[in-house]
Design an enzyme around this catalytic site. Sequence first.
Site, PDB file in Angstrom:
ATOM      1  N   ASN A 147       0.845  -1.190   0.000  1.00 17.11           N
ATOM      2  CA  ASN A 147       0.000   0.000   0.000  1.00 17.11           C
ATOM      3  C   ASN A 147       0.884   1.244   0.000  1.00 17.11           C
ATOM      4  OD1 ASN A 147      -2.008   1.863   0.194  1.00 17.11           O
ATOM      5  ND2 ASN A 147      -2.850   1.112   2.139  1.00 17.11           N
ATOM      6  N   ASN A 152      -5.659   6.517  -1.269  1.00 14.75           N
ATOM      7  CA  ASN A 152      -6.530   6.053  -2.364  1.00 14.75           C
ATOM      8  C   ASN A 152      -7.212   4.719  -2.069  1.00 14.75           C
ATOM      9  OD1 ASN A 152      -4.602   4.066  -2.704  1.00 14.75           O
ATOM     10  ND2 ASN A 152      -3.840   4.810  -4.665  1.00 14.75           N
ATOM     11  N   ASP A 338      -6.017 -12.718 -20.679  1.00 14.48           N
ATOM     12  CA  ASP A 338      -6.770 -13.595 -19.792  1.00 14.48           C
ATOM     13  C   ASP A 338      -7.767 -14.435 -20.607  1.00 14.48           C
ATOM     14  OD1 ASP A 338      -7.690 -14.178 -16.964  1.00 14.48           O
ATOM     15  OD2 ASP A 338      -9.570 -13.475 -17.842  1.00 14.48           O
ATOM     16  N   GLU A 367      -3.531 -16.892 -21.971  1.00 16.65           N
ATOM     17  CA  GLU A 367      -3.798 -17.860 -20.905  1.00 16.65           C
ATOM     18  C   GLU A 367      -4.521 -19.052 -21.523  1.00 16.65           C
ATOM     19  OE1 GLU A 367      -6.065 -18.334 -16.593  1.00 16.65           O
ATOM     20  OE2 GLU A 367      -6.960 -17.141 -18.176  1.00 16.65           O
TER      21      GLU A 367
HETATM   22 CA    CA Z   1      -3.697   2.412  -1.426  1.00 18.82          CA
END
Ligand code: CA
Length: 625
Positions: A147, A152, A338, A367
């Site tokens: 983090n 945010n 993906d 993938e």
């Molecule tokens: Ca954050």
Amino acid sequence: MYYVYKNLTSNHLIMKRILFTLIVIAASTFISLSQNFTVEPPNWWVGMNDPNLQLMVHGENIAETSVIIESENIKIKEIHKTDNPNYLFIDLIISSNAKPGNFDILFKKGKKTTVKYNYELFEKSNQKRGFSSEDVIYLIMPDRFANGDPSNDSDKNLLEKADRKNGDGRHGGDIQGVINNLDYIENLGVTGIWLNPVVENNSPDYSYHGYATTNFYKVDARLGTNELYKKLSDECHKNDLKLIIDVIYNHCGINHWWIKDLPAKDWVNHDENYRTTYRGATVADVHASANDKEQFNSGWFVSTMPDLNQKNPFLATYLIQNTIWWVEFANLDGIRIDTYTYPDQEFGSNLVAKVRNEYPDITILGETWLQSIPLVAYFQENCKFSGNYNSHLNSVTDFPLFYATKDAFNEDESWTGGLFKLYYTIAQDFLYSNPNNVVTFLDNHDLDRYFTSVGGDMNKFKMGVAFLLTTRGIPVIYYGTEIAMYGEEHKGHSNIRKDMPGGWEGDDISIFEQKDLIKSQREAYDYVSKILNWRKTNKAVKNGKLMHFLPENNVYVYFKYTETEAVMVMINNHDKDSKIVDCSRFNEILKDYKSGIEITTSIKIENLDKIKIQPKSAMIIELQK
Ligand code: CA
């Protein structure tokens, strides 16, 4: 009429839906005061190989307008309407004489200009791109890594707020957290980063994983901004790290703004009650029923992810341009697609072909989560047995080798078990058009953590790591695997996507600062980083050919070699017995070498005639003349 102008930002690129400030000058027109007006892609580039660009325009009753562009070098080729009057698709041709800069698109009703939209073109860069077996890619789930910006963690415009106590919630990790820890990543010894998707996922819950896009052109505000993603790319390149984007075109999130006002009736396939079978074998199966193929390709992935109909040509173009946009915007080195096998096959093939037409040296990984080697090989470019189908994908995910590696060190030797699982998988590499370009892995964000797969046995864990980083292919290390993170998929995805220790203020252990690591973390980290950093320096292991020998007495030996260098890898899968291996049968390679260094222990091996290897261990020997 309404007078409209864009609310400009520092470089205009960060907007998903471009919000206009509307100033009422006269009444009676089609745009209401608070109406969003969207043009995507939000900008484009001059100097592209393909001069065509198709704009999607969304605005109330926009199809009732006529469109004019007054520019010598930008021509309107064709304008398309759909069954929804709120959309227009405008085909542009950008002449090779076009210069970077702005031009106006006028939307007129009668003689009145109702919207004047300013569109910007930038200069295409000449960034060198691509990743290969020279690289090792580090897979990061951004919400779970670090983090870097607690401000945010929640966003007033996005539904799900941070809750680190909820395993399925958003934990606050972000792009700034990755940027802050690039030194850690570089020191670990990997050479590239693949982040799970970073685009907006505005769902009320379980949104952190990123696979339910609600805006294809905007980074999720809880992860950062488009600008910050671009900064990450710049910082990666400064540190000799490559950046790979994760894109999903099989489906979008149910909260995508399209779903409330579908661009066309056929934009989405079926409904939430019609689910995919997840059985990708139907694509290649010559006996498959049309019904089974349809359900695999067109069924919804889950109830919150509508299945997109890429047979709609406007949607197909939208998605292809979106990929190119991100590559150019963020100077990307590679793309991971993906659920590659799920969408319409022709679309998938066109997508990759068009991106590679623009960027011939980029690497595109699909993938391909399939259980057998032929089924995976079918999806690599120029497959010899896929008939007229060519995916154009440089790279596919080597799930068969993953399954083999998951089991091999847990099993005793048998005719097909134990080390023979590795041997037989590699022995079928003739099926791949390029076996060195497959992506290999011990685990990922959908699978049991490898340390768990081997029952928390550090010796087996090390054997898996040694094998992954020395056999053929492009290895991926899932974040946390370098510290032997533990996690079982059947307990829920939260169990295999835990927070990286040290990524949050107040964490007891900091992997990033290498502080207070527990024994298994320390031991795993030292082992993984030692091999990774050595791998960066060794041409034979990165680019050499592979020669392997039949496993014998629970020992598997293979070499990576070039004209001038060779590496010998020896794996003893026996539980208790150390082995003295007679190396005479490896003379094809060994005849040119006199000694070696085992790179994980730095122990010199003076005599290559006979080598002693401990039980449940791997030796990586750099050979010397
Ligand atoms: Ca954050």
